[in-house]
Design a protein around this motif. Structure first.
Motif, PDB file in Angstrom:
ATOM      1  N   ASP A   1     -15.839  12.732 -10.878  1.00 48.35           N
ATOM      2  CA  ASP A   1     -15.379  12.245  -9.263  1.00 48.35           C
ATOM      3  C   ASP A   1     -16.356  13.369  -8.619  1.00 48.35           C
ATOM      4  O   ASP A   1     -16.642  14.662  -8.943  1.00 48.35           O
ATOM      5  CB  ASP A   1     -13.908  12.719  -9.288  1.00 48.35           C
ATOM      6  N   PHE A   2     -16.502  12.835  -7.360  1.00 48.56           N
ATOM      7  CA  PHE A   2     -16.937  13.852  -6.206  1.00 48.56           C
ATOM      8  C   PHE A   2     -15.873  14.541  -5.458  1.00 48.56           C
ATOM      9  O   PHE A   2     -14.704  13.815  -5.311  1.00 48.56           O
ATOM     10  CB  PHE A   2     -17.705  13.144  -5.314  1.00 48.56           C
ATOM     11  N   GLU A   3     -16.106  15.505  -4.633  1.00 48.92           N
ATOM     12  CA  GLU A   3     -15.230  16.256  -3.874  1.00 48.92           C
ATOM     13  C   GLU A   3     -15.771  16.661  -2.593  1.00 48.92           C
ATOM     14  O   GLU A   3     -16.723  17.551  -2.964  1.00 48.92           O
ATOM     15  CB  GLU A   3     -14.349  17.366  -4.707  1.00 48.92           C
TER      16      GLU A   3
ATOM     17  N   GLU B   1     -16.403  18.941   0.426  1.00 47.23           N
ATOM     18  CA  GLU B   1     -15.965  19.752   1.320  1.00 47.23           C
ATOM     19  C   GLU B   1     -16.748  20.490   1.978  1.00 47.23           C
ATOM     20  O   GLU B   1     -17.918  20.263   2.251  1.00 47.23           O
ATOM     21  CB  GLU B   1     -15.452  20.962   0.013  1.00 47.23           C
TER      22      GLU B   1
ATOM     23  N   ASN C   1     -20.409  19.163  -2.656  1.00 46.78           N
ATOM     24  CA  ASN C   1     -20.004  18.255  -3.568  1.00 46.78           C
ATOM     25  C   ASN C   1     -19.584  19.033  -4.876  1.00 46.78           C
ATOM     26  O   ASN C   1     -20.306  19.475  -5.577  1.00 46.78           O
ATOM     27  CB  ASN C   1     -21.010  17.112  -3.946  1.00 46.78           C
TER      28      ASN C   1
ATOM     29  N   SER D   1     -15.934  17.183 -10.221  1.00 49.28           N
ATOM     30  CA  SER D   1     -14.781  17.263 -10.856  1.00 49.28           C
ATOM     31  C   SER D   1     -14.820  16.283 -11.974  1.00 49.28           C
ATOM     32  O   SER D   1     -15.295  14.839 -11.821  1.00 49.28           O
ATOM     33  CB  SER D   1     -13.540  17.100 -10.283  1.00 49.28           C
TER      34      SER D   1
ATOM     35  N   ARG E   1     -12.015  14.659 -13.904  1.00 51.12           N
ATOM     36  CA  ARG E   1     -10.806  14.497 -13.820  1.00 51.12           C
ATOM     37  C   ARG E   1      -9.858  14.080 -14.983  1.00 51.12           C
ATOM     38  O   ARG E   1      -8.934  14.724 -15.267  1.00 51.12           O
ATOM     39  CB  ARG E   1     -10.271  13.230 -12.878  1.00 51.12           C
TER      40      ARG E   1
ATOM     41  N   SER F   1     -21.713  22.276  -9.204  1.00 54.01           N
ATOM     42  CA  SER F   1     -21.691  21.658  -7.880  1.00 54.01           C
ATOM     43  C   SER F   1     -22.954  21.613  -7.200  1.00 54.01           C
ATOM     44  O   SER F   1     -23.982  22.370  -7.445  1.00 54.01           O
ATOM     45  CB  SER F   1     -20.836  22.856  -6.908  1.00 54.01           C
TER      46      SER F   1
ATOM     47  N   THR G   1     -11.263  19.948  -1.030  1.00 56.28           N
ATOM     48  CA  THR G   1     -11.269  18.802  -0.823  1.00 56.28           C
ATOM     49  C   THR G   1     -10.626  18.382   0.523  1.00 56.28           C
ATOM     50  O   THR G   1      -9.378  18.665   0.896  1.00 56.28           O
ATOM     51  CB  THR G   1     -10.594  17.614  -1.713  1.00 56.28           C
TER      52      THR G   1
ATOM     53  N   CYS H   1     -11.798  11.973   0.548  1.00 60.21           N
ATOM     54  CA  CYS H   1     -12.966  12.699   0.368  1.00 60.21           C
ATOM     55  C   CYS H   1     -13.206  12.850  -1.214  1.00 60.21           C
ATOM     56  O   CYS H   1     -14.056  13.559  -1.768  1.00 60.21           O
ATOM     57  CB  CYS H   1     -13.277  14.052   0.849  1.00 60.21           C
ATOM     58  N   CYS H   2     -12.377  12.177  -1.938  1.00 57.97           N
ATOM     59  CA  CYS H   2     -12.478  12.240  -3.515  1.00 57.97           C
ATOM     60  C   CYS H   2     -11.822  10.947  -4.009  1.00 57.97           C
ATOM     61  O   CYS H   2     -11.031  10.463  -3.319  1.00 57.97           O
ATOM     62  CB  CYS H   2     -11.782  13.546  -4.051  1.00 57.97           C
TER      63      CYS H   2
END
Length: 328
Positions: free
Chosen positions: A136-138, A140, A168, A171, A173, A193, A263, A274-275
């Motif tokens: 996954d992306f987050e 921020e 980014n 993550s 998950r 990251s 996020t 945003c994720c």
């Protein structure tokens, strides 16, 4: 002022970038790296600002700026800590799995310390051995600080903010539940990251930087499709000075410390997410099961923030997920 690091050596070579991100000029004569500039900020900052002003006026030799030639502004850092300042996002995560949220989450920030020795470049592939880990992306926002003494309060912490970037926070998950069940926090579930090509001083944001927050939408685009553009200045329970003060409660922070927002998420879900984890949580709440998959090999994530004139402030994080092959 806007700064970046060319891909030269482990810690990059410091450059000054024009406001419109079209050109750059060298700055290694002022400070060889961004970390060196941060370590000597009181002396380096005025010289870098003068170089930036000359670049804006086309009074200095410059070259075309290409994000692909850049590493993250700090290719590695002494300290990277990520908060979870958008508590409505945390509440949503817990509600999707039927868990209550402690009231303390609204008054005491969540934060973890991540790996900071191998940041990805802003256009570098996200290489993973398997998609079974739930990639996954987050998207921020983050700040880079100067030295922060232990016990610094939120009222003084804003003075330590030197630069801002986008993040980014990749993550995994499906590795997170097993790690958290051990009661000792993230490690394998939080790989390297990536940060935006450019870091900017707070004054570059004008009135969009106020109250220790960035009041602009953060755009997350997956395979050309907008996943979301929530406003980073809305529903941020803990602002950056509060996050810095939290991190400095029991230890000093050295210059070059990076503090992430977590996020970006708005209570009003019309702006999207945003994720992908948040997208899936909303699907679980609405339909009882998620239908959106996590990232697969070949997927591309782009993260950017624009001003009111559609100017790209930080440059774009633009990464593709690829299969990792062990070096022979």
């Amino acid at each position: 002022m806007k700064l970046a690091s060319l891909k030269k050596g482990r810690d990059g070579e410091l450059i000054v970038v024009s406001r419109d991100l079209s050109r750059y000029c060298g700055a290694a004569d002022i400070a060889p790296t961004l970390q060196a500039a941060l370590d000597d900020w009181e002396i380096a900052q005025p010289k870098l600002q003068a170089r930036f002003d000359a670049l804006q006026k086309d009074e200095i030799t410059s070259f075309p700026f290409t994000p692909a030639e850049c590493h993250s502004p700090l290719p590695r850092a002494y300290h990277w800590a990520d908060g979870s300042a958008y508590v409505n996002h945390v509440e949503l995560v817990r509600r999707a799995r039927g868990a209550d949220m402690p009231d303390s989450f609204w008054t005491d920030p969540l934060m973890y310390q991540g790996g900071s020795d191998t940041f990805l470049a802003p256009t570098e592939d996200i290489a993973m051995p398997s998609t079974d880990w739930g990639i996954d992306f987050e998207a921020e926002v983050a700040v880079i600080t100067g030295d922060v003494p232990m016990g610094t309060g939120a009222e003084q912490a804003e003075e330590s903010i030197r630069l801002l970037m986008l993040v980014n926070d990749v993550s995994l998950r499906d590795l997170i539940p097993g790690e958290l069940a051990k009661g000792f926090g993230f490690y394998q579930s939080k790989p390297s990251s990536a940060f935006s090509p450019v870091a900017v001083t707070p004054d570059e944001l004008g009135h969009h930087w106020r109250g220790g927050m960035v009041h602009l939408p953060l755009h997350a685009i997956l395979n050309g499709h907008k996943i979301g553009s929530p406003n980073a200045g809305v529903d941020m329970t803990f602002n950056f000075p509060q996050l810095i003060a939290h991190a400095a409660k029991s230890r000093p922070l050295g210059s070059g410390t990076i503090i992430g927002s977590g996020t970006v998420s708005n209570v009003d879900r019309s702006a999207g997410s945003c994720c992908l984890a948040e997208v899936r949580m909303l699907e679980i709440i609405a339909d009882g099961r998620p239908t959106t998959p996590f990232m697969q090999f070949g997927d591309r994530i782009q993260i950017a923030m624009y001003d009111e004139n559609d100017g790209n402030i930080f440059g774009t994080i633009d990464q593709q997920v690829v299969q990792y092959l062990n070096p022979r």
